[in-house]
Design a protein around this motif. Structure first.
Motif, mmCIF file in Angstrom:
data_model
loop_
_atom_site.group_PDB
_atom_site.id
_atom_site.type_symbol
_atom_site.label_atom_id
_atom_site.label_comp_id
_atom_site.label_asym_id
_atom_site.label_seq_id
_atom_site.Cartn_x
_atom_site.Cartn_y
_atom_site.Cartn_z
ATOM 1 N N UNK A 203 -2.034 -6.985 6.259
ATOM 2 C CA UNK A 203 -3.403 -7.512 6.271
ATOM 3 C C UNK A 203 -3.419 -8.958 6.766
ATOM 4 N N UNK A 204 -2.452 -9.750 6.320
ATOM 5 C CA UNK A 204 -2.372 -11.143 6.762
ATOM 6 C C UNK A 204 -2.164 -11.229 8.268
ATOM 7 N N UNK A 205 -1.238 -10.425 8.764
ATOM 8 C CA UNK A 205 -0.942 -10.450 10.195
ATOM 9 C C UNK A 205 -2.130 -9.948 11.020
ATOM 10 N N UNK A 206 -2.796 -8.900 10.549
ATOM 11 C CA UNK A 206 -3.993 -8.412 11.243
ATOM 12 C C UNK A 206 -5.078 -9.485 11.268
ATOM 13 N N UNK A 207 -5.255 -10.162 10.150
ATOM 14 C CA UNK A 207 -6.291 -11.197 10.079
ATOM 15 C C UNK A 207 -5.972 -12.382 10.981
ATOM 16 N N UNK A 208 -4.709 -12.542 11.324
ATOM 17 C CA UNK A 208 -4.293 -13.591 12.263
ATOM 18 C C UNK A 208 -4.394 -13.142 13.717
ATOM 19 N N UNK A 209 -4.811 -11.879 13.925
ATOM 20 C CA UNK A 209 -5.010 -11.384 15.284
ATOM 21 C C UNK A 209 -3.814 -10.699 15.911
ATOM 22 N N UNK A 210 -2.779 -10.460 15.127
ATOM 23 C CA UNK A 210 -1.608 -9.757 15.678
ATOM 24 C C UNK A 210 -1.987 -8.306 15.990
ATOM 25 N N UNK A 211 -1.303 -7.725 16.973
ATOM 26 C CA UNK A 211 -1.557 -6.340 17.360
ATOM 27 C C UNK A 211 -0.585 -5.399 16.661
ATOM 28 N N UNK A 212 -0.933 -4.126 16.668
ATOM 29 C CA UNK A 212 -0.196 -3.119 15.911
ATOM 30 C C UNK A 212 1.297 -3.141 16.190
ATOM 31 N N UNK A 213 1.732 -3.159 17.494
ATOM 32 C CA UNK A 213 3.174 -3.088 17.740
ATOM 33 C C UNK A 213 3.889 -4.343 17.267
ATOM 34 N N UNK A 214 3.258 -5.499 17.349
ATOM 35 C CA UNK A 214 3.871 -6.722 16.818
ATOM 36 C C UNK A 214 4.086 -6.591 15.309
ATOM 37 N N UNK A 215 3.056 -6.092 14.633
ATOM 38 C CA UNK A 215 3.122 -5.952 13.174
ATOM 39 C C UNK A 215 4.176 -4.932 12.783
ATOM 40 N N UNK A 216 4.219 -3.829 13.500
ATOM 41 C CA UNK A 216 5.205 -2.787 13.216
ATOM 42 C C UNK A 216 6.619 -3.319 13.396
ATOM 43 N N UNK A 217 6.851 -4.050 14.474
ATOM 44 C CA UNK A 217 8.175 -4.612 14.729
ATOM 45 C C UNK A 217 8.552 -5.660 13.677
ATOM 46 N N UNK A 218 7.582 -6.476 13.295
ATOM 47 C CA UNK A 218 7.852 -7.560 12.352
ATOM 48 C C UNK A 218 8.056 -7.068 10.922
ATOM 49 N N UNK A 219 7.287 -6.027 10.532
ATOM 50 C CA UNK A 219 7.300 -5.594 9.125
ATOM 51 C C UNK A 219 7.962 -4.248 8.892
ATOM 52 N N UNK A 220 8.062 -3.436 9.938
ATOM 53 C CA UNK A 220 8.570 -2.081 9.770
ATOM 54 C C UNK A 220 7.508 -1.112 9.271
ATOM 55 N N UNK A 221 6.264 -1.590 9.150
ATOM 56 C CA UNK A 221 5.165 -0.734 8.685
ATOM 57 C C UNK A 221 4.849 0.333 9.728
ATOM 58 N N UNK A 222 4.478 1.502 9.242
ATOM 59 C CA UNK A 222 4.113 2.589 10.142
ATOM 60 C C UNK A 222 2.728 2.336 10.733
#
Length: 95
Positions: free
Chosen positions: A49-68
């Protein structure tokens, strides 16, 4: 649909959380009521949620966190259409 008893239980749970005053109390309570995996998952969703609110895109978030992509999508839906819980908490914990 949530039963009256389930609603009562949830309200009691929320009051219990609100009664916690320190990180140590929080840690002890959540270790008692949730598994380590559940705690890790909840913490990861908040980070998504924090990363999304900062404007990060799905693949960045997935790579950074391992989230599906399903988790990222669900959190994104909550941020966009939910009651504002993530946004409220993220605002309060900004450093």
């Amino acid at each position: 649909m949530i039963t009256e008893q389930e609603k009562k239980n949830m309200n009691q749970f929320y009051k219990a959380i609100l009664s916690l005053e320190t990180e140590e109390e929080c840690n002890a309570f959540f270790e008692d009521v949730a598994t380590i995996k559940e705690l890790i998952d909840m913490a990861a969703r908040l980070e998504v949620a924090r990363l999304l609110s900062e404007g990060k895109v799905f693949n960045e978030i997935s790579q950074e966190t391992g989230a599906s992509s399903a988790t990222i999508s669900r959190v994104n839906k909550c941020l966009s259409y939910g009651p504002g819980g993530y946004s409220s908490v993220l605002e309060k914990i900004k450093e």
